[in-house]
Write an enzyme that holds these catalytic residues in place. Structure first.
Site, PDB file in Angstrom:
ATOM      1  N   CYS A  79     -10.457   5.179   3.370  1.00  0.00           N
ATOM      2  CA  CYS A  79     -11.432   5.201   4.471  1.00  0.00           C
ATOM      3  C   CYS A  79     -11.692   6.661   4.899  1.00  0.00           C
ATOM      4  O   CYS A  79     -12.150   7.466   4.091  1.00  0.00           O
ATOM      5  CB  CYS A  79     -10.965   4.328   5.625  1.00  0.00           C
ATOM      6  N   HIS A 186     -11.368  -0.580   2.949  1.00  0.00           N
ATOM      7  CA  HIS A 186      -9.968  -0.843   3.270  1.00  0.00           C
ATOM      8  C   HIS A 186      -9.379  -1.800   2.226  1.00  0.00           C
ATOM      9  O   HIS A 186      -9.579  -3.016   2.334  1.00  0.00           O
ATOM     10  CB  HIS A 186      -9.853  -1.474   4.661  1.00  0.00           C
ATOM     11  N   GLU A 188      -6.391  -2.807   1.913  1.00  0.00           N
ATOM     12  CA  GLU A 188      -5.414  -3.700   2.541  1.00  0.00           C
ATOM     13  C   GLU A 188      -6.074  -4.871   3.272  1.00  0.00           C
ATOM     14  O   GLU A 188      -5.401  -5.826   3.664  1.00  0.00           O
ATOM     15  CB  GLU A 188      -4.510  -2.907   3.497  1.00  0.00           C
TER      16      GLU A 188
END
Length: 213
Positions: A79, A186, A188
């Site tokens: 990011c 992102h 995750e």
């Protein structure tokens, strides 16, 4: 061991938990001595580009990262962390970045070529389109990942663009040059595709470590 760089502006724990769930041994630290002992690093980031660079410089982590990259060990920016890998940014005025990748960070215009407005920040799921082979993409098919950002990279070298998504403009989603890599989205928070990308980063770090031994 994969080190997650703590400089006060990252979503550290979600990235850490994602890596640990995939079997990686991790450490969260802002101490260059601890980070230097890691076989790979993750540079996360949430917030504004100039604030993040100021924090890195205050802790002398910018100088450390340049030495670390020179050593050949892998570095992954996520990011804002990916944006910091570039030369400069327009966010809140002009400021310089780490300069590992060639390019400049700019804000989405919010108005397309036909004069129609579109939402900024870019927030949501977009499909990645692969541009070249890379260990991060090994064994994967193009799929959707989760973006949240108002700025994107205008890259100077197409050879550094690994994957992109479309949001009015072509948004660099994954970039890389040698041992320096970045993901604008992102991983995750990006479901199975995100897990697979992080797993490939773990494998890349492990392979680099074996080569050194």
């Amino acid at each position: 061991m994969i080190g997650i760089i703590d400089y006060g502006m990252g979503n550290l724990f979600s990235v850490n938990n994602a890596l640990k769930r995939l079997g990686a041994e991790t450490v969260i630290s802002g101490d260059p001595e601890v980070l230097a002992s890691c076989e790979g690093l993750v540079l996360p980031g949430v917030g504004a580009f100039p604030d993040a660079m100021a924090a890195l410089r205050e802790q002398k982590l910018d100088l450390f990262l340049k030495e670390y990259v020179t050593s050949g060990k892998p570095l992954l920016g996520i990011c804002l962390g990916m944006q910091l890998l570039f030369e400069s940014s327009d966010e809140h005025g002009y400021s310089t970045g780490l300069g590992f990748l060639k390019g400049h960070i700019v804000k989405f215009a919010g108005i397309d070529r036909e004069g129609r407005s579109y939402k900024v920040p870019h927030m949501g799921w977009n499909k990645l389109h692969f541009h070249q082979e890379h260990p991060l993409l090994a064994g994967l098919e193009e799929d959707y990942v989760y973006f949240v950002h108002s700025y994107y990279a205008e890259i100077k070298k197409t050879s550094e663009l690994l994957a992109s998504a479309s949001y009015d403009v072509e948004v660099p989603g994954i970039v890389g040059l040698g041992n320096v890599m970045g993901m604008q989205f992102h991983p995750e928070k990006s479901g199975q595709m995100g897990k697979a990308l992080l797993q490939n980063y773990i494998k890349l770090v492990e392979e680099k470590e074996r080569l050194v031994q």
